[in-house]
Design a protein around this motif. Structure first.
Motif, PDB file in Angstrom:
ATOM      1  N   MET A   1       2.568 -21.818  20.250  1.00  0.00           N
ATOM      2  CA  MET A   1       3.530 -22.659  19.534  1.00  0.00           C
ATOM      3  C   MET A   1       4.432 -21.783  18.665  1.00  0.00           C
ATOM      4  SD  MET A   1       4.736 -25.686  18.754  1.00  0.00           S
ATOM      5  CE  MET A   1       3.516 -26.893  19.283  1.00  0.00           C
ATOM      6  N   ILE A   2       5.734 -21.975  18.810  1.00  0.00           N
ATOM      7  CA  ILE A   2       6.697 -21.218  18.019  1.00  0.00           C
ATOM      8  C   ILE A   2       6.732 -21.735  16.581  1.00  0.00           C
ATOM      9  CG2 ILE A   2       9.164 -20.762  17.695  1.00  0.00           C
ATOM     10  CD1 ILE A   2       8.072 -19.110  19.887  1.00  0.00           C
ATOM     11  N   ASP A   3       6.633 -20.810  15.628  1.00  0.00           N
ATOM     12  CA  ASP A   3       6.793 -21.151  14.212  1.00  0.00           C
ATOM     13  C   ASP A   3       8.258 -20.917  13.859  1.00  0.00           C
ATOM     14  OD1 ASP A   3       6.892 -21.313  11.444  1.00  0.00           O
ATOM     15  OD2 ASP A   3       4.930 -20.374  11.163  1.00  0.00           O
ATOM     16  N   ILE A   4       9.054 -21.984  13.920  1.00  0.00           N
ATOM     17  CA  ILE A   4      10.500 -21.853  13.738  1.00  0.00           C
ATOM     18  C   ILE A   4      10.833 -21.364  12.330  1.00  0.00           C
ATOM     19  CG2 ILE A   4      12.714 -23.057  13.781  1.00  0.00           C
ATOM     20  CD1 ILE A   4      11.551 -25.003  15.802  1.00  0.00           C
ATOM     21  N   GLU A   5      10.139 -21.887  11.336  1.00  0.00           N
ATOM     22  CA  GLU A   5      10.440 -21.493   9.960  1.00  0.00           C
ATOM     23  C   GLU A   5      10.197 -20.005   9.764  1.00  0.00           C
ATOM     24  OE1 GLU A   5      12.042 -23.639   8.351  1.00  0.00           O
ATOM     25  OE2 GLU A   5      11.568 -25.285   9.711  1.00  0.00           O
ATOM     26  N   GLN A   6       9.090 -19.513  10.314  1.00  0.00           N
ATOM     27  CA  GLN A   6       8.783 -18.088  10.182  1.00  0.00           C
ATOM     28  C   GLN A   6       9.804 -17.245  10.944  1.00  0.00           C
ATOM     29  OE1 GLN A   6       6.399 -16.397   8.280  1.00  0.00           O
ATOM     30  NE2 GLN A   6       7.757 -14.732   8.916  1.00  0.00           N
ATOM     31  N   ALA A   7      10.192 -17.708  12.126  1.00  0.00           N
ATOM     32  CA  ALA A   7      11.192 -16.978  12.906  1.00  0.00           C
ATOM     33  C   ALA A   7      12.513 -16.911  12.155  1.00  0.00           C
ATOM     34  CB  ALA A   7      11.388 -17.646  14.265  1.00  0.00           C
ATOM     35  N   ASN A   8      12.909 -18.018  11.537  1.00  0.00           N
ATOM     36  CA  ASN A   8      14.166 -18.031  10.781  1.00  0.00           C
ATOM     37  C   ASN A   8      14.083 -17.151   9.545  1.00  0.00           C
ATOM     38  OD1 ASN A   8      15.362 -19.704  12.622  1.00  0.00           O
ATOM     39  ND2 ASN A   8      15.120 -21.577  11.419  1.00  0.00           N
ATOM     40  N   GLU A   9      12.934 -17.165   8.884  1.00  0.00           N
ATOM     41  CA  GLU A   9      12.759 -16.296   7.716  1.00  0.00           C
ATOM     42  C   GLU A   9      12.881 -14.830   8.116  1.00  0.00           C
ATOM     43  OE1 GLU A   9       9.408 -15.184   4.314  1.00  0.00           O
ATOM     44  OE2 GLU A   9       9.167 -17.002   5.521  1.00  0.00           O
ATOM     45  N   THR A  10      12.303 -14.489   9.246  1.00  0.00           N
ATOM     46  CA  THR A  10      12.402 -13.106   9.738  1.00  0.00           C
ATOM     47  C   THR A  10      13.842 -12.740  10.039  1.00  0.00           C
ATOM     48  OG1 THR A  10      10.173 -13.185  10.687  1.00  0.00           O
ATOM     49  CG2 THR A  10      11.699 -11.523  11.573  1.00  0.00           C
ATOM     50  N   ALA A  11      14.545 -13.625  10.750  1.00  0.00           N
ATOM     51  CA  ALA A  11      15.937 -13.342  11.121  1.00  0.00           C
ATOM     52  C   ALA A  11      16.817 -13.155   9.892  1.00  0.00           C
ATOM     53  CB  ALA A  11      16.489 -14.462  12.005  1.00  0.00           C
ATOM     54  N   VAL A  12      16.707 -14.083   8.941  1.00  0.00           N
ATOM     55  CA  VAL A  12      17.578 -14.017   7.765  1.00  0.00           C
ATOM     56  C   VAL A  12      17.189 -12.853   6.852  1.00  0.00           C
ATOM     57  CG1 VAL A  12      18.337 -15.254   5.704  1.00  0.00           C
ATOM     58  CG2 VAL A  12      18.193 -16.439   7.875  1.00  0.00           C
ATOM     59  N   ASN A  13      15.921 -12.576   6.712  1.00  0.00           N
ATOM     60  CA  ASN A  13      15.522 -11.413   5.910  1.00  0.00           C
ATOM     61  C   ASN A  13      16.065 -10.124   6.492  1.00  0.00           C
ATOM     62  OD1 ASN A  13      14.186 -12.585   3.744  1.00  0.00           O
ATOM     63  ND2 ASN A  13      12.200 -12.645   4.787  1.00  0.00           N
ATOM     64  N   ARG A  14      16.053 -10.018   7.815  1.00  0.00           N
ATOM     65  CA  ARG A  14      16.629  -8.825   8.444  1.00  0.00           C
ATOM     66  C   ARG A  14      18.134  -8.744   8.182  1.00  0.00           C
ATOM     67  NH1 ARG A  14      14.006  -5.803  12.333  1.00  0.00           N
ATOM     68  NH2 ARG A  14      15.964  -5.518  13.454  1.00  0.00           N
ATOM     69  N   MET A  15      18.806  -9.883   8.240  1.00  0.00           N
ATOM     70  CA  MET A  15      20.237  -9.900   7.936  1.00  0.00           C
ATOM     71  C   MET A  15      20.500  -9.439   6.501  1.00  0.00           C
ATOM     72  SD  MET A  15      21.312 -13.497   9.806  1.00  0.00           S
ATOM     73  CE  MET A  15      22.944 -13.571   9.099  1.00  0.00           C
ATOM     74  N   MET A  16      19.700  -9.946   5.562  1.00  0.00           N
ATOM     75  CA  MET A  16      19.932  -9.625   4.159  1.00  0.00           C
ATOM     76  C   MET A  16      19.526  -8.194   3.811  1.00  0.00           C
ATOM     77  SD  MET A  16      19.039 -13.178   2.125  1.00  0.00           S
ATOM     78  CE  MET A  16      17.335 -13.259   2.640  1.00  0.00           C
ATOM     79  N   GLU A  17      18.482  -7.695   4.426  1.00  0.00           N
ATOM     80  CA  GLU A  17      18.012  -6.342   4.114  1.00  0.00           C
ATOM     81  C   GLU A  17      18.798  -5.265   4.849  1.00  0.00           C
ATOM     82  OE1 GLU A  17      16.154  -5.497   1.765  1.00  0.00           O
ATOM     83  OE2 GLU A  17      15.368  -7.458   1.201  1.00  0.00           O
ATOM     84  N   ALA A  18      19.602  -5.656   5.827  1.00  0.00           N
ATOM     85  CA  ALA A  18      20.458  -4.678   6.517  1.00  0.00           C
ATOM     86  C   ALA A  18      21.384  -4.022   5.489  1.00  0.00           C
ATOM     87  CB  ALA A  18      21.257  -5.369   7.604  1.00  0.00           C
ATOM     88  N   ARG A  19      21.539  -2.708   5.606  1.00  0.00           N
ATOM     89  CA  ARG A  19      22.396  -1.984   4.652  1.00  0.00           C
ATOM     90  C   ARG A  19      23.486  -1.273   5.437  1.00  0.00           C
ATOM     91  NH1 ARG A  19      21.059   3.037   1.792  1.00  0.00           N
ATOM     92  NH2 ARG A  19      22.625   3.357   0.186  1.00  0.00           N
ATOM     93  N   PRO A  20      24.643  -1.925   5.593  1.00  0.00           N
ATOM     94  CA  PRO A  20      25.720  -1.353   6.405  1.00  0.00           C
ATOM     95  C   PRO A  20      26.510  -0.306   5.628  1.00  0.00           C
ATOM     96  CG  PRO A  20      26.343  -3.515   5.596  1.00  0.00           C
ATOM     97  CD  PRO A  20      24.948  -3.276   5.113  1.00  0.00           C
ATOM     98  N   ILE A  21      26.583   0.886   6.192  1.00  0.00           N
ATOM     99  CA  ILE A  21      27.274   2.011   5.567  1.00  0.00           C
ATOM    100  C   ILE A  21      28.445   2.427   6.454  1.00  0.00           C
ATOM    101  CG2 ILE A  21      27.052   4.363   4.694  1.00  0.00           C
ATOM    102  CD1 ILE A  21      25.298   2.410   3.205  1.00  0.00           C
ATOM    103  N   LEU A  22      29.632   2.548   5.855  1.00  0.00           N
ATOM    104  CA  LEU A  22      30.779   3.075   6.595  1.00  0.00           C
ATOM    105  C   LEU A  22      30.590   4.573   6.748  1.00  0.00           C
ATOM    106  CD1 LEU A  22      33.587   2.913   7.881  1.00  0.00           C
ATOM    107  CD2 LEU A  22      34.564   3.025   5.575  1.00  0.00           C
TER     108      LEU A  22
END
Length: 416
Positions: A1-22
């Motif tokens: 069974m897919i845990d959608i809430e956990q999957a979304n938390e993982t996706a968004v945390n990765r988005m927020m913790e990404a550190r884009p450097i020029l």
């Protein structure tokens, strides 16, 4: 069974913790994955010449003239319709481009590296306001400016960034700009000032030609959108960090090509969900009306995808003088977006909301359940090629694309 809430938390945390450097500037064919000499990249989901809008066609023509492959509309159209020149979305090559977003092999591009997760993203250089390629203009003066940017400014920026091992932290720049009245999409005045101030000593260090250095700094300093393109690439790098998370319903791409609006969803791979674009509603420059407007266009909705732009309008009440509305409308736009997102951003905060994090991570389930599509602020292109920008305003994606995506999600994950 897919845990959608956990999957979304993982996706968004990765988005927020990404550190884009020029990290640098280079020629597109040398760095963009899959770039080749007969390829033009464009904004939005896939499009053909036959279905392309006026500004998209104009930008394609201009890019082929810039490359020396065509000399007018007729010769450019023949190259594309014959299949000799191919068209593919920027997003399918780890890239983004504002408005028409057309990027050709010889163009210089910014290189963004997400040092947290290792992925990269790219965007072309910003031309400023007025008659420019990204709005479909392709006259001689447009091509002349592009060549100056590519042949003179681009190499200087490349040399300047090469002297700075740490690069320029775009996430930190955005966080600061949000506290100075920007929202990161259509209002980038503070961010562009910060960007130019960080580049200025590097440019002075590598450029012996004082006149050229002055011209470049004036060009960057006079353009309140100078930082938009590296910001877009940074948002692309952040959003891509949250892509391909099994079971996630978070949107990781929102993009328009002037004909179709397309989204991609973290847990649904690289499948596009598309529907016809809307026409933005807003303020028009003198002499133009809504009758002159092209359909919604550009990859710059990657900013909203990452939690800024229209989602952060409460940080930039003055933007309403450009896109229409009142400061209260700007505040309401942000508050509404909390209803359809997964998280509040850890690093992008809004002073007027007691430093509450911006709404981040559009959840297709919430969009469909509540009937609230995302809020986007955007420039408005003339519907005919060659005219350029005619205004700026607000727009929402068609609800149909979120409904399509939710049906596809159900078929993939919920049907046994």
């Amino acid at each position: 069974m897919i845990d959608i809430e956990q999957a979304n938390e993982t996706a968004v945390n990765r988005m927020m913790e990404a550190r884009p450097i020029l990290k640098g500037v280079a020629t597109a064919r040398d760095v963009i994955p899959g770039m080749r000499d007969n390829l033009l990249l464009h904004a939005g989901p896939p499009i053909t010449w036959e279905r392309a809008s006026g500004p998209m066609r104009g930008a394609i023509v201009g890019a082929l003239i810039f490359e020396g492959l065509a000399h007018d509309w007729e010769s450019a159209e023949k190259l594309v319709t014959s299949g000799e020149i191919e068209l593919e979305p920027c997003h399918e090559h780890n890239a983004v481009g504002p408005m028409a977003g057309v990027t050709s092999p010889s163009m210089k591009v910014y290189i963004i590296e997400n040092v947290t997760h290792g992925n990269k993203a790219y965007s072309n250089l910003n031309e400023g306001y007025g008659k420019v390629l990204r709005y479909g203009a392709y006259s001689e003066d447009v091509i002349t400016k592009l060549r100056w940017m590519n042949d003179e400014m681009g190499p200087v920026l490349a040399d300047a960034l090469a002297t700075n091992e740490d690069g320029i932290d775009i996430r930190a720049l955005l966080a600061e700009a949000l506290h100075m009245g920007d929202e990161g999409h259509n209002r980038n005045k503070a961010g562009s000032f910060i960007f130019t101030s960080k580049l200025a000593p590097l440019i002075a260090q590598v450029t012996k030609n004082n006149d050229l250095a002055a011209k470049i700094l004036k060009f960057l300093g006079d353009n309140a959108l100078s930082v938009l393109n590296p910001v877009m690439a940074a948002c692309k790098a952040m959003a891509d960090a949250g892509h391909n998370i099994e079971g996630s319903t978070v949107v990781t791409t929102m993009a328009r090509n002037g004909t179709d609006f397309g989204i991609r969803v973290s847990g649904l791979g690289n499948q596009w969900f598309t529907a016809p674009v809307e026409t933005p509603q807003g303020l028009y420059f003198s002499g133009f009306t809504a009758e002159d407007a092209s359909g919604d266009i550009g990859d710059s909705t990657i900013t909203e995808t990452a939690g800024i732009g229209g989602f952060a309008m409460a940080a930039a009440p003055a933007i309403v003088t450009f896109v229409s509305g009142t400061p209260q409308d700007a505040l309401n736009a942000t508050l509404e977006m909390y209803e359809i997102t997964v998280a509040e951003h850890k690093y992008f905060t809004i002073p007027y909301l007691d430093f509450r994090g911006t709404p981040t991570g559009v959840d297709i389930r919430k969009v469909v359940e509540l009937g609230i599509p995302p809020r986007i602020n955007t420039g408005i292109a003339h519907k005919e090629a060659g005219v350029g920008q005619v205004g700026a305003g607000l727009v929402r994606p068609p609800m149909a694309i979120f409904e399509q995506a939710l049906m596809a999600y159900a078929e993939k994950y919920l049907n046994d």
